[in-house]
Design a protein around this motif. Structure first.
Motif, PDB file in Angstrom:
ATOM      1  N   TYR A  29       0.899  -1.300   0.010  1.00 34.45           N
ATOM      2  CA  TYR A  29       0.298   0.121   0.059  1.00 34.45           C
ATOM      3  C   TYR A  29       0.937   1.216  -0.060  1.00 34.45           C
ATOM      4  O   TYR A  29       2.119   1.105   0.272  1.00 34.45           O
ATOM      5  CB  TYR A  29      -0.909   0.206   1.323  1.00 34.45           C
ATOM      6  CG  TYR A  29      -1.705  -1.373   1.458  1.00 34.45           C
ATOM      7  CD1 TYR A  29      -2.629  -1.762   0.747  1.00 34.45           C
ATOM      8  CD2 TYR A  29      -1.053  -1.971   2.505  1.00 34.45           C
ATOM      9  CE1 TYR A  29      -3.355  -2.726   0.842  1.00 34.45           C
ATOM     10  CE2 TYR A  29      -1.837  -3.382   2.606  1.00 34.45           C
ATOM     11  CZ  TYR A  29      -2.787  -3.848   1.877  1.00 34.45           C
ATOM     12  OH  TYR A  29      -3.642  -4.849   2.084  1.00 34.45           O
ATOM     13  N   GLY A  30       0.353   2.461  -0.284  1.00 32.35           N
ATOM     14  CA  GLY A  30       1.104   3.694  -0.171  1.00 32.35           C
ATOM     15  C   GLY A  30       1.272   4.099  -1.535  1.00 32.35           C
ATOM     16  O   GLY A  30       0.957   3.428  -2.447  1.00 32.35           O
ATOM     17  N   SER A  31       1.926   5.335  -1.654  1.00 27.17           N
ATOM     18  CA  SER A  31       2.033   6.102  -3.059  1.00 27.17           C
ATOM     19  C   SER A  31       3.014   5.124  -3.759  1.00 27.17           C
ATOM     20  O   SER A  31       2.883   4.906  -4.972  1.00 27.17           O
ATOM     21  CB  SER A  31       2.540   7.342  -2.814  1.00 27.17           C
ATOM     22  OG  SER A  31       3.683   7.379  -2.184  1.00 27.17           O
ATOM     23  N   TYR A 115      -6.972   1.561   8.238  1.00 28.30           N
ATOM     24  CA  TYR A 115      -6.453   1.980   6.643  1.00 28.30           C
ATOM     25  C   TYR A 115      -4.862   1.920   6.609  1.00 28.30           C
ATOM     26  O   TYR A 115      -4.058   1.663   7.739  1.00 28.30           O
ATOM     27  CB  TYR A 115      -6.719   3.013   6.437  1.00 28.30           C
ATOM     28  CG  TYR A 115      -5.833   4.419   7.121  1.00 28.30           C
ATOM     29  CD1 TYR A 115      -4.774   4.853   6.985  1.00 28.30           C
ATOM     30  CD2 TYR A 115      -6.443   4.831   8.404  1.00 28.30           C
ATOM     31  CE1 TYR A 115      -4.149   5.799   7.678  1.00 28.30           C
ATOM     32  CE2 TYR A 115      -5.859   5.786   9.264  1.00 28.30           C
ATOM     33  CZ  TYR A 115      -4.684   6.393   8.825  1.00 28.30           C
ATOM     34  OH  TYR A 115      -4.325   7.236   9.861  1.00 28.30           O
ATOM     35  N   ASP A 117      -1.556   3.320   4.860  1.00 28.57           N
ATOM     36  CA  ASP A 117      -0.814   4.226   3.856  1.00 28.57           C
ATOM     37  C   ASP A 117       0.615   3.697   3.625  1.00 28.57           C
ATOM     38  O   ASP A 117       1.330   4.131   2.729  1.00 28.57           O
ATOM     39  CB  ASP A 117      -0.757   5.628   4.572  1.00 28.57           C
ATOM     40  CG  ASP A 117      -1.837   6.587   4.255  1.00 28.57           C
ATOM     41  OD1 ASP A 117      -2.857   6.168   3.270  1.00 28.57           O
ATOM     42  OD2 ASP A 117      -2.209   7.331   4.991  1.00 28.57           O
ATOM     43  N   ASN A 161      -6.736   9.190   0.298  1.00 26.96           N
ATOM     44  CA  ASN A 161      -6.033   9.064  -1.005  1.00 26.96           C
ATOM     45  C   ASN A 161      -6.355   7.879  -1.687  1.00 26.96           C
ATOM     46  O   ASN A 161      -6.370   6.590  -1.097  1.00 26.96           O
ATOM     47  CB  ASN A 161      -4.449   9.175  -0.479  1.00 26.96           C
ATOM     48  CG  ASN A 161      -3.948  10.456  -0.056  1.00 26.96           C
ATOM     49  OD1 ASN A 161      -4.346  11.906  -0.644  1.00 26.96           O
ATOM     50  ND2 ASN A 161      -3.415  10.559   1.155  1.00 26.96           N
ATOM     51  N   THR A 164      -4.435   4.681  -0.538  1.00 26.86           N
ATOM     52  CA  THR A 164      -4.531   4.300   0.735  1.00 26.86           C
ATOM     53  C   THR A 164      -5.218   2.658   0.613  1.00 26.86           C
ATOM     54  O   THR A 164      -6.138   2.611   0.036  1.00 26.86           O
ATOM     55  CB  THR A 164      -5.633   4.878   1.320  1.00 26.86           C
ATOM     56  OG1 THR A 164      -4.768   6.346   1.605  1.00 26.86           O
ATOM     57  CG2 THR A 164      -5.656   4.592   3.050  1.00 26.86           C
TER      58      THR A 164
END
Length: 175
Positions: A29-31, A115, A117, A161, A164
Motif C-alpha cells: 500500500y502507499g504511494s 487503513y 498508507d 488518498n 490508501t
C-alpha cells in the motif's frame, strides 16, 4: 484464489484491503505501491488517471470485489452506502459497527480494520471502507466511509488518498 462468493460461503472468504481502483491485492500500500501498479497497468486508463466523480463499480478492470470474488460481486457506490446508512439502525462497539435493516431486520457487521498508507495498519479503532467513486474535485482522492464507536452516525463523505489500503464490503447484483 478464492472461489466465487456465494451466500453459503461468503463468511469464509478471506477479506483484504486494497487501494482504490486496484482490482487485486498487490501485497503493498502507499504511494510507491500505487505508482508501481499504475506504471504496469496496460488494460485501459490507469487507476490514478481515472477522472473525478468516476464510478468503477462492477468493472473488472478496477473492481477488486468483481475480480477477486467473481460472479456479480462488486464494490458499492457512494449512493448504495448512503442507502445503507439511511435505511438501517446502527450500533457500535470498540471493534465493529452493526447495521440492522429498518425493514427486514437483517444485519451486517463491519469490523474496524483501519487503513494502510504503508504496510502497517493505522487507525484500527475506526472502520473505513471504499466506495467505487472518485472524489469530485481532486484526482488524487476517492470517497470512502468512516465510522467508530464514538460517532452517532457513520460518515459517508470521507475522502482518502487513492493509494490508501482500505477494506471493501462487496454487494451482489442479481443477474
Amino acid at each position: 484464489n478464492d472461489p466465487t462468493a456465494t451466500a453459503e460461503n461468503i463468511s469464509k472468504l478471506k477479506g483484504t484491503c486494497v487501494m482504490w481502483a486496484v482490482n487485486k491485492d498487490i501485497g503493498g500500500y502507499g504511494s510507491k505501491a500505487y505508482n508501481s501498479y499504475n506504471d504496469s497497468f496496460t488494460e485501459g486508463t490507469k487507476p490514478s488517471e481515472l477522472p473525478t466523480s468516476y464510478n468503477f463499480s462492477g468493472d473488472i478492470k478496477y473492481d477488486a470485489a468483481r475480480n477477486m470474488w467473481g460472479g456479480e460481486w462488486r464494490i458499492p457506490t457512494q449512493a448504495e452506502w448512503k442507502e445503507l446508512f439511511e435505511n438501517s439502525n446502527c450500533t457500535a462497539d470498540n471493534k465493529s459497527i452493526t447495521f440492522t435493516s429498518k425493514t427486514t431486520g437483517n444485519k451486517i457487521v463491519l469490523p474496524y480494520i483501519g487503513y494502510y498508507d504503508s504496510n502497517s495498519p493505522s487507525g484500527t479503532t475506526i472502520g473505513y471502507y471504499w466506495t467505487s467513486v472518485s472524489q469530485d474535485t481532486n484526482l488524487e482522492k476517492a470517497v470512502s466511509t468512516q465510522f467508530t464507536a464514538y460517532t452517532k452516525t457513520p460518515l459517508l463523505h470521507t475522502i482518502a488518498n487513492r493509494y490508501t489500503g482500505l477494506p471493501v464490503r462487496p454487494v451482489y447484483t442479481k443477474p
